[in-house]
Design a protein around this motif. Structure first.
Motif, PDB file in Angstrom:
ATOM      1  N   THR A 168      22.880 -21.519 -32.802  1.00 60.62           N
ATOM      2  CA  THR A 168      21.525 -21.038 -32.460  1.00 60.62           C
ATOM      3  C   THR A 168      20.414 -22.056 -33.095  1.00 60.62           C
ATOM      4  O   THR A 168      20.235 -22.356 -34.085  1.00 60.62           O
ATOM      5  N   THR A 182      16.097 -23.667 -31.932  1.00 55.94           N
ATOM      6  CA  THR A 182      14.947 -23.581 -31.067  1.00 55.94           C
ATOM      7  C   THR A 182      14.460 -24.885 -30.643  1.00 55.94           C
ATOM      8  O   THR A 182      14.241 -26.007 -31.247  1.00 55.94           O
ATOM      9  N   ASP A 188      21.535 -20.958 -27.535  1.00 53.83           N
ATOM     10  CA  ASP A 188      22.683 -21.519 -28.439  1.00 53.83           C
ATOM     11  C   ASP A 188      23.127 -22.776 -27.899  1.00 53.83           C
ATOM     12  O   ASP A 188      23.597 -23.122 -26.737  1.00 53.83           O
ATOM     13  N   LYS A 228      11.959 -22.171 -27.517  1.00 53.80           N
ATOM     14  CA  LYS A 228      12.953 -21.459 -26.632  1.00 53.80           C
ATOM     15  C   LYS A 228      13.970 -21.470 -27.567  1.00 53.80           C
ATOM     16  O   LYS A 228      14.629 -22.470 -28.017  1.00 53.80           O
ATOM     17  N   GLU A 229      14.436 -20.111 -27.827  1.00 56.93           N
ATOM     18  CA  GLU A 229      15.806 -20.186 -28.697  1.00 56.93           C
ATOM     19  C   GLU A 229      17.073 -20.177 -28.043  1.00 56.93           C
ATOM     20  O   GLU A 229      17.003 -19.278 -26.977  1.00 56.93           O
TER      21      GLU A 229
END
Length: 116
Positions: A42, A44, A52, A49-50
């Motif tokens: 994970t 950012t 994967d 925006k976060e």
């Protein structure tokens, strides 16, 4: 700012190997933030925006090559100018007005993708 490829692309493959960020993909190809970068798990994005980094994302085009804007740095930190633009035989790679970024922001994105 990030670049994008127009529908004038002839899918010649000239640009893809020039990208130091692995931001250019073939038509209908899934992509991930981790492809050829240091990103994993994970993260950012520089736009907050976060995501994967390892997950496969839907292709942005099924007809012509495409550039993932969050991975495009216009080659800042690697070259003086965008290499994909230099090798494109049909001049179909242009600035992406939806991703206005300063040179400093592009260099920060390069560090985000690859480290110092």
């Amino acid at each position: 700012m990030a670049l994008f490829i127009t529908d004038e692309c002839i899918n010649c493959d000239a640009c893809i190997s020039e990208c130091p960020n692995n931001a250019i993909y073939e038509p209908d190809q899934e992509w991930s933030y981790s492809d050829e970068t240091k990103l994993s798990g994970t993260v950012t994005t520089p736009r907050g925006k976060e995501v994967d980094a390892d997950s496969e994302n839907e292709p942005l085009s099924d007809e012509f090559y495409f550039i993932v804007a969050d991975k495009c740095t216009e080659c800042k930190g690697f070259h003086d100018e965008p290499q994909c633009v230099n090798v494109c035989p049909v001049d179909c790679i242009h600035p992406n007005e939806d991703y206005l970024e300063t040179e400093e922001e592009l260099l920060e994105k390069k560090v985000w993708l690859h480290g110092a």
